[in-house]
Design a protein around this motif. Structure first.
Motif, PDB file in Angstrom:
ATOM      1  N   LYS A  24       0.816  -1.219   0.000  1.00 65.34           N
ATOM      2  CA  LYS A  24       0.000   0.000   0.000  1.00 65.34           C
ATOM      3  C   LYS A  24       0.841   1.256   0.000  1.00 65.34           C
ATOM      4  CE  LYS A  24      -0.782   0.599   5.011  1.00 65.34           C
ATOM      5  NZ  LYS A  24      -1.806   0.797   6.033  1.00 65.34           N
ATOM      6  N   PHE A  25       2.107   1.140   0.419  1.00 61.58           N
ATOM      7  CA  PHE A  25       3.019   2.282   0.388  1.00 61.58           C
ATOM      8  C   PHE A  25       4.018   2.177  -0.762  1.00 61.58           C
ATOM      9  CE2 PHE A  25       2.234   2.475   5.175  1.00 61.58           C
ATOM     10  CZ  PHE A  25       1.306   3.498   5.060  1.00 61.58           C
ATOM     11  N   GLY A  26       3.839   1.185  -1.620  1.00 64.21           N
ATOM     12  CA  GLY A  26       4.727   1.030  -2.763  1.00 64.21           C
ATOM     13  C   GLY A  26       6.177   0.787  -2.372  1.00 64.21           C
ATOM     14  N   GLN A  27       6.400   0.015  -1.308  1.00 64.96           N
ATOM     15  CA  GLN A  27       7.757  -0.158  -0.782  1.00 64.96           C
ATOM     16  C   GLN A  27       8.543  -1.233  -1.547  1.00 64.96           C
ATOM     17  OE1 GLN A  27       6.947  -0.995   3.344  1.00 64.96           O
ATOM     18  NE2 GLN A  27       6.747   1.152   3.905  1.00 64.96           N
ATOM     19  N   ASN A  28       9.702  -0.828  -2.051  1.00 67.81           N
ATOM     20  CA  ASN A  28      10.687  -1.733  -2.639  1.00 67.81           C
ATOM     21  C   ASN A  28      12.052  -1.253  -2.147  1.00 67.81           C
ATOM     22  OD1 ASN A  28       8.423  -1.355  -4.980  1.00 67.81           O
ATOM     23  ND2 ASN A  28       9.159  -3.454  -4.929  1.00 67.81           N
ATOM     24  N   VAL A 122      16.484  17.557  -3.350  1.00 67.79           N
ATOM     25  CA  VAL A 122      15.590  16.442  -3.050  1.00 67.79           C
ATOM     26  C   VAL A 122      16.167  15.181  -3.676  1.00 67.79           C
ATOM     27  CG1 VAL A 122      13.273  15.494  -3.338  1.00 67.79           C
ATOM     28  CG2 VAL A 122      13.577  17.962  -2.982  1.00 67.79           C
ATOM     29  N   VAL A 123      16.235  14.118  -2.891  1.00 70.34           N
ATOM     30  CA  VAL A 123      16.729  12.825  -3.383  1.00 70.34           C
ATOM     31  C   VAL A 123      15.790  11.753  -2.850  1.00 70.34           C
ATOM     32  CG1 VAL A 123      18.687  11.251  -3.533  1.00 70.34           C
ATOM     33  CG2 VAL A 123      19.100  13.707  -3.239  1.00 70.34           C
ATOM     34  N   ALA A 124      15.380  10.825  -3.716  1.00 68.61           N
ATOM     35  CA  ALA A 124      14.400   9.838  -3.249  1.00 68.61           C
ATOM     36  C   ALA A 124      14.298   8.628  -4.163  1.00 68.61           C
ATOM     37  CB  ALA A 124      13.020  10.492  -3.126  1.00 68.61           C
ATOM     38  N   ASN A 125      13.960   7.510  -3.563  1.00 70.03           N
ATOM     39  CA  ASN A 125      13.486   6.323  -4.278  1.00 70.03           C
ATOM     40  C   ASN A 125      11.969   6.373  -4.122  1.00 70.03           C
ATOM     41  OD1 ASN A 125      12.935   3.763  -5.306  1.00 70.03           O
ATOM     42  ND2 ASN A 125      13.563   2.709  -3.432  1.00 70.03           N
ATOM     43  N   LEU A 126      11.285   6.924  -5.122  1.00 70.77           N
ATOM     44  CA  LEU A 126       9.868   7.261  -4.970  1.00 70.77           C
ATOM     45  C   LEU A 126       8.946   6.056  -5.117  1.00 70.77           C
ATOM     46  CD1 LEU A 126       9.493  10.620  -6.960  1.00 70.77           C
ATOM     47  CD2 LEU A 126       9.619  10.307  -4.490  1.00 70.77           C
ATOM     48  N   THR A 149      16.540  14.550  -7.578  1.00 72.20           N
ATOM     49  CA  THR A 149      17.126  13.334  -8.148  1.00 72.20           C
ATOM     50  C   THR A 149      16.341  12.154  -7.612  1.00 72.20           C
ATOM     51  OG1 THR A 149      19.308  14.385  -8.178  1.00 72.20           O
ATOM     52  CG2 THR A 149      19.232  11.983  -8.456  1.00 72.20           C
ATOM     53  N   VAL A 150      15.657  11.435  -8.508  1.00 72.32           N
ATOM     54  CA  VAL A 150      14.718  10.414  -8.043  1.00 72.32           C
ATOM     55  C   VAL A 150      14.820   9.126  -8.841  1.00 72.32           C
ATOM     56  CG1 VAL A 150      12.988  11.954  -7.042  1.00 72.32           C
ATOM     57  CG2 VAL A 150      12.941  11.492  -9.493  1.00 72.32           C
ATOM     58  N   MET A 151      14.572   8.034  -8.138  1.00 77.12           N
ATOM     59  CA  MET A 151      14.374   6.726  -8.760  1.00 77.12           C
ATOM     60  C   MET A 151      12.884   6.583  -9.028  1.00 77.12           C
ATOM     61  SD  MET A 151      15.723   3.477  -9.270  1.00 77.12           S
ATOM     62  CE  MET A 151      16.916   3.153  -7.967  1.00 77.12           C
ATOM     63  N   VAL A 152      12.549   6.299 -10.291  1.00 75.55           N
ATOM     64  CA  VAL A 152      11.147   6.162 -10.675  1.00 75.55           C
ATOM     65  C   VAL A 152      11.013   4.977 -11.624  1.00 75.55           C
ATOM     66  CG1 VAL A 152      10.661   8.631 -10.426  1.00 75.55           C
ATOM     67  CG2 VAL A 152      11.404   7.735 -12.640  1.00 75.55           C
ATOM     68  N   GLN A 153       9.777   4.629 -11.936  1.00 79.05           N
ATOM     69  CA  GLN A 153       9.527   3.589 -12.929  1.00 79.05           C
ATOM     70  C   GLN A 153      10.137   4.025 -14.264  1.00 79.05           C
ATOM     71  OE1 GLN A 153       5.444   2.303 -12.956  1.00 79.05           O
ATOM     72  NE2 GLN A 153       5.591   1.427 -15.008  1.00 79.05           N
TER      73      GLN A 153
END
Length: 286
Positions: A24-28, A122-126, A149-153
């Protein structure tokens, strides 16, 4: 020293706290030290920077950021991860965890409180299911953000960096392009995560423009045009815009505007650049 960039250590921490990733939080959780180091390198974070991290999870990326940045402010929605973060980040005195929903917090207040209103990075694995709302909130907040800077699909990353005429080009491409210069950094395979997602991922760096690349009379009106154009890709721009009552324009008005711009009256939105959408917006509001 950062130690969570591998499968064994990550599984060990999850087992210690009897935790597992929550859909539900999209955790990977990232388990690739090379990718973690690559994200930090791409973000250009230095020991003078305050970093806002979104969704730290168990703290894998947070550890790497804490070793490079002056300060890290990590916003985590999942309360059950707080004791995990207390454990994994116990060696770092420059990390602050905020247990909130990033879509509900006032980003400007965070910057004011923790970085004296100076620009942050901002840095994140979204979480993939809410990537676009988060990206748009960051830019539309008005907070002083230097870069994101983000990790995305992978599919979303492609949409961020594509130009007109490409199948991945769309409203997100234009929205990002209005605020920032987008650069694809690296592709990341599913094997870099626990659990493995069903799709590939990518890291993108968005460097915010000091001055926007286009001038437009009403950016909200322009983005309503853009959303309408890409919600009905198969329709001509004149037909799709005329069908949206919020724009208050007729088909003939759109045709006249397009002809004034030197465009074919049957043109579709997918071939227009940001500059052309801005020009169209201004003409239709005259």
């Amino acid at each position: 020293m950062a130690y969570l960039g591998n499968s064994a250590r990550t599984k060990e921490v999850l087992a210690k706290f009897n935790m597992s990733a929550k859909k539900k939080f999209g955790q990977n959780f990232l388990i690739d030290s090379n990718v973690l180091a690559g994200i930090v390198e791409a973000s250009k974070v230095t020991d003078n920077d305050c970093v806002l991290e979104i969704g730290p999870g168990i703290g894998s990326l947070t550890q790497y950021l804490a070793e490079s940045a002056k300060r890290v402010i990590a916003v985590e929605i999942d309360r059950s991860l707080l004791p995990v973060l207390d454990h994994t980040l116990s060696d770092y005195n420059n990390v602050t965890i905020i247990n909130e929903d990033i879509l509900k917090v006032d980003i400007g207040e965070i910057v004011a409180k923790y970085n004296d209103n100076k620009p942050i990075k901002v840095v994140a694995n979204l979480p993939y299911y809410i990537t676009t709302p988060i990206i748009m909130k960051l830019f539309e907040s008005g907070a002083p953000i230097e870069s994101v800077t983000v990790m995305v699909q992978k599919e979303v990353a492609d949409r961020m960096v594509m130009g007109p005429g490409n199948k991945d080009y769309g409203s997100l491409s234009l929205a990002v392009g209005f605020y920032a210069k987008a650069e694809a950094v690296m592709d990341v395979p599913p094997s870099s995560f626990i659990p493995q997602p069903n799709v590939g991922s990518a890291v993108v760096r968005l460097e915010r423009y000091e001055e926007r690349p286009v001038e437009v009379q009403d950016d909200k009106y322009m983005f309503e045009i853009i959303r309408t154009a890409f919600n009905q890709r198969r329709k001509t721009l004149s037909n799709s815009l005329a069908n949206n009552p919020a724009l208050k324009v007729s088909r003939q008005q759109v045709v006249d505007a397009l002809l004034e711009m030197g465009l074919d009256e049957k043109v579709r939105g997918e071939v227009l650049s940001l500059e052309q959408f801005a020009a169209l917006s201004d003409i239709l509001q005259r």
